[in-house]
Design a protein around this motif. Structure first.
Motif, PDB file in Angstrom:
ATOM      1  N   TRP A 314     -14.147   9.048 -63.103  1.00  0.00           N
ATOM      2  CA  TRP A 314     -15.680   9.255 -62.538  1.00  0.00           C
ATOM      3  C   TRP A 314     -15.538  10.338 -61.477  1.00  0.00           C
ATOM      4  CZ3 TRP A 314     -17.749   9.324 -57.666  1.00  0.00           C
ATOM      5  CH2 TRP A 314     -19.017   8.927 -57.522  1.00  0.00           C
ATOM      6  N   THR A 315     -16.610  11.436 -62.031  1.00  0.00           N
ATOM      7  CA  THR A 315     -16.418  12.770 -61.226  1.00  0.00           C
ATOM      8  C   THR A 315     -18.084  13.265 -60.998  1.00  0.00           C
ATOM      9  OG1 THR A 315     -14.395  13.512 -62.303  1.00  0.00           O
ATOM     10  CG2 THR A 315     -15.707  15.043 -61.040  1.00  0.00           C
ATOM     11  N   ARG A 316     -18.184  13.297 -59.819  1.00  0.00           N
ATOM     12  CA  ARG A 316     -19.619  13.758 -59.544  1.00  0.00           C
ATOM     13  C   ARG A 316     -19.784  15.050 -58.623  1.00  0.00           C
ATOM     14  NH1 ARG A 316     -19.956  10.599 -62.840  1.00  0.00           N
ATOM     15  NH2 ARG A 316     -21.380   8.639 -63.154  1.00  0.00           N
ATOM     16  N   GLU A 331     -11.563   4.653 -50.182  1.00  0.00           N
ATOM     17  CA  GLU A 331     -10.242   4.140 -50.501  1.00  0.00           C
ATOM     18  C   GLU A 331     -10.104   4.562 -52.035  1.00  0.00           C
ATOM     19  OE1 GLU A 331      -8.771   0.418 -49.198  1.00  0.00           O
ATOM     20  OE2 GLU A 331      -8.863   1.038 -47.102  1.00  0.00           O
ATOM     21  N   SER A 332     -11.198   4.862 -52.721  1.00  0.00           N
ATOM     22  CA  SER A 332     -11.106   5.244 -53.983  1.00  0.00           C
ATOM     23  C   SER A 332     -11.443   6.423 -54.581  1.00  0.00           C
ATOM     24  CB  SER A 332     -11.699   3.828 -55.007  1.00  0.00           C
ATOM     25  OG  SER A 332     -13.400   3.980 -54.471  1.00  0.00           O
ATOM     26  N   LEU A 333     -11.637   7.249 -53.711  1.00  0.00           N
ATOM     27  CA  LEU A 333     -12.267   8.523 -53.963  1.00  0.00           C
ATOM     28  C   LEU A 333     -11.505   9.612 -53.017  1.00  0.00           C
ATOM     29  CD1 LEU A 333     -16.130   7.766 -53.438  1.00  0.00           C
ATOM     30  CD2 LEU A 333     -14.872   7.966 -55.682  1.00  0.00           C
ATOM     31  N   GLU A 373     -12.994   9.790 -58.493  1.00  0.00           N
ATOM     32  CA  GLU A 373     -12.469   8.733 -58.552  1.00  0.00           C
ATOM     33  C   GLU A 373     -10.687   8.689 -58.494  1.00  0.00           C
ATOM     34  OE1 GLU A 373     -13.689   4.315 -60.133  1.00  0.00           O
ATOM     35  OE2 GLU A 373     -13.247   5.530 -61.565  1.00  0.00           O
ATOM     36  N   ARG A 374     -10.296   7.921 -57.675  1.00  0.00           N
ATOM     37  CA  ARG A 374      -8.867   7.914 -57.556  1.00  0.00           C
ATOM     38  C   ARG A 374      -8.249   7.327 -59.055  1.00  0.00           C
ATOM     39  NH1 ARG A 374      -5.138   4.307 -53.412  1.00  0.00           N
ATOM     40  NH2 ARG A 374      -3.133   5.162 -53.796  1.00  0.00           N
ATOM     41  N   VAL A 375      -7.253   7.929 -59.501  1.00  0.00           N
ATOM     42  CA  VAL A 375      -6.472   7.707 -60.678  1.00  0.00           C
ATOM     43  C   VAL A 375      -5.042   7.105 -59.897  1.00  0.00           C
ATOM     44  CG1 VAL A 375      -5.248   8.013 -62.801  1.00  0.00           C
ATOM     45  CG2 VAL A 375      -7.692   9.000 -62.288  1.00  0.00           C
TER      46      VAL A 375
END
Length: 438
Positions: A314-316, A331-333, A373-375
């Motif tokens: 997810w990328t914006r 914590e997830s970005l 979004e964090r991978v």
């Protein structure tokens, strides 16, 4: 979970009398490579199924085809609108379109994380300004060591030598100029950049010369245009391996003047520029946001949308409308400047405080940033050659692409307890190694 070859390698390195455990320390590497990377080498190479890495490269090639078509699909071919959406300035856009083409050359490096199931794309560096190519020296050197050679033969290991692929691409690009004779290649950096990068450049040139290339090193303002050809220090050049970027040229008030002889020689047909600056139109992380954002999905086929969702997290683009949602997902970005590279300007949400994260969102909103979004990368076991203990690392994988397609990989890795960006310039704890497939 790791792959079975890694499991076998770890088991062999963990045995009391292992001949593999310190094999990297016993191998003789090329001089300039070892001077640059000797203290940054990991104790082992990495392994991946051939079908997995080649499928990933095939997906990346298909993704580049979509990226190259975004101006037409999303903006009816209006490059001004496209560049405005990506926060590319008019000066930058003019440079990128100085030699207009319908399609960028298939040439680049994708940075990926393995999430335990598949490789996920973080960034796609389109063009020739790529680091990590000389890590192909690691597999080549390891195969000269008998203990590793025996392991490689047992497991059917092989690798793609990125340097040889680059040399092949340079020779093929130069053929219209050289008629098949060996080309004279100029590796050109931006003015003032070489001194800082000289150890890296010496290692890179050592490898390319080992591939048989006649290669010269210089900065853009050291070149001259003469009788349809580019000249560097009095030597006519057949092909330019470009390591200068649009950002670097625009940092110099006279940047366009300095780089113009290269463009003129390319247009005259006496010297080939590999690759032209149009590649930066598709390297922006803002391009990945265009692919990921459902607002634009009507421009893609079902198969293309499936490809994007499979490959890309997810990328914006960071807009005012998105800030509130991003606050709650710290914590997830992570935040990334869309048009920078090398880890510069990245804000990692899970390593910052709420206050610092909120300030980063406020300060960078509508300023050419993307939020991604964090991978979470899978843990990679490594046996410490001194203690014999198995330690977990996390790795950033690469996949190099040239006109021949998949052209090799390398690894940058951090101990699992380290936080932040994995990169030689971003974190001093980063280590490097090569990749074998099977």
């Amino acid at each position: 979970m790791t792959d079975p070859v890694t499991d076998d390698y770890i088991a062999e390195c963990s045995s009391p009398h292992s001949r593999l455990r310190d094999v990297v320390g016993q191998v003789r590497f090329p001089q300039r490579y070892f001077e640059c990377f000797g203290d940054r080498l990991m104790p082992r190479p990495f392994f991946i199924p051939q079908r997995q890495i080649r499928q990933s490269a095939q997906d990346l090639g298909a993704l580049l085809d979509i990226l190259a078509d975004l101006p037409r699909r999303l903006f009816d071919g209006d490059m001004g609108q496209y560049c405005n959406e990506l926060d590319i300035s008019k000066r930058q856009a003019a440079l990128m379109q100085r030699i207009p083409r319908d399609r960028p050359t298939l040439f680049g490096r994708a940075d990926l994380y393995h999430d335990g199931e598949r490789l996920k794309l973080l960034e796609f560096n389109v063009g020739t300004q790529l680091g990590g190519i000389d890590q192909a020296q690691v597999p080549a050197a390891l195969l000269t060591a008998e203990p590793f050679r025996a392991f490689a033969d047992e497991h059917g290991l092989d690798y793609v030598h990125t340097g040889r692929q680059i040399a092949k691409a340079l020779r093929e690009a130069a053929e219209p100029v050289t008629a098949g004779a060996e080309p004279v290649v100029a590796l050109l950096e931006a003015d003032g950049a070489l001194e800082r990068l000289m150890p890296l450049m010496r290692s890179f040139i050592e490898m390319l010369r080992g591939c048989g290339l006649d290669i010269r090193l210089g900065e853009v303002s050291q070149t001259r245009y003469l009788d349809g050809k580019l000249v560097l220090d009095g030597t006519p050049i057949d092909v330019v391996l470009r390591y200068f970027s649009v950002n670097q040229i625009c940092q110099d008030p006279k940047g366009e003047e300095a780089v113009e002889p290269i463009f003129r020689a390319h247009e005259a047909g006496g010297t080939v520029l590999l690759t032209t600056l149009d590649s930066f139109l598709y390297s922006s992380k803002g391009c990945l946001a265009l692919l990921s954002d459902p607002y634009w999905r009507g421009a893609f086929t079902a198969a293309e949308s499936d490809l994007v969702d499979r490959v890309l997290p997810w990328t914006r683009k960071l807009t005012a409308d998105l800030v509130e949602q991003c606050r709650d997902r710290r914590e997830s970005l992570l935040l990334k400047p869309a048009n920078d590279y090398g880890g510069h300007g990245i804000v990692v949400g899970w390593t910052t405080t709420d206050a610092d994260w909120n300030e980063a969102l406020r300060a960078n909103c509508e300023r050419g940033y993307v939020v991604q979004e964090r991978v979470v990368p899978r843990r990679e076991p490594v046996v410490d050659p001194v203690t014999g203990r198995v330690e977990d690392w996390v790795a950033a994988w690469s996949a190099f692409l040239t006109p021949d397609g998949y052209s090799g990989s390398h690894i940058r890795a951090l101990p699992a307890g380290e936080h932040g960006i994995i990169g030689r310039g971003a974190n001093a704890a980063t280590r490097v190694t090569g990749v074998f497939h099977y």
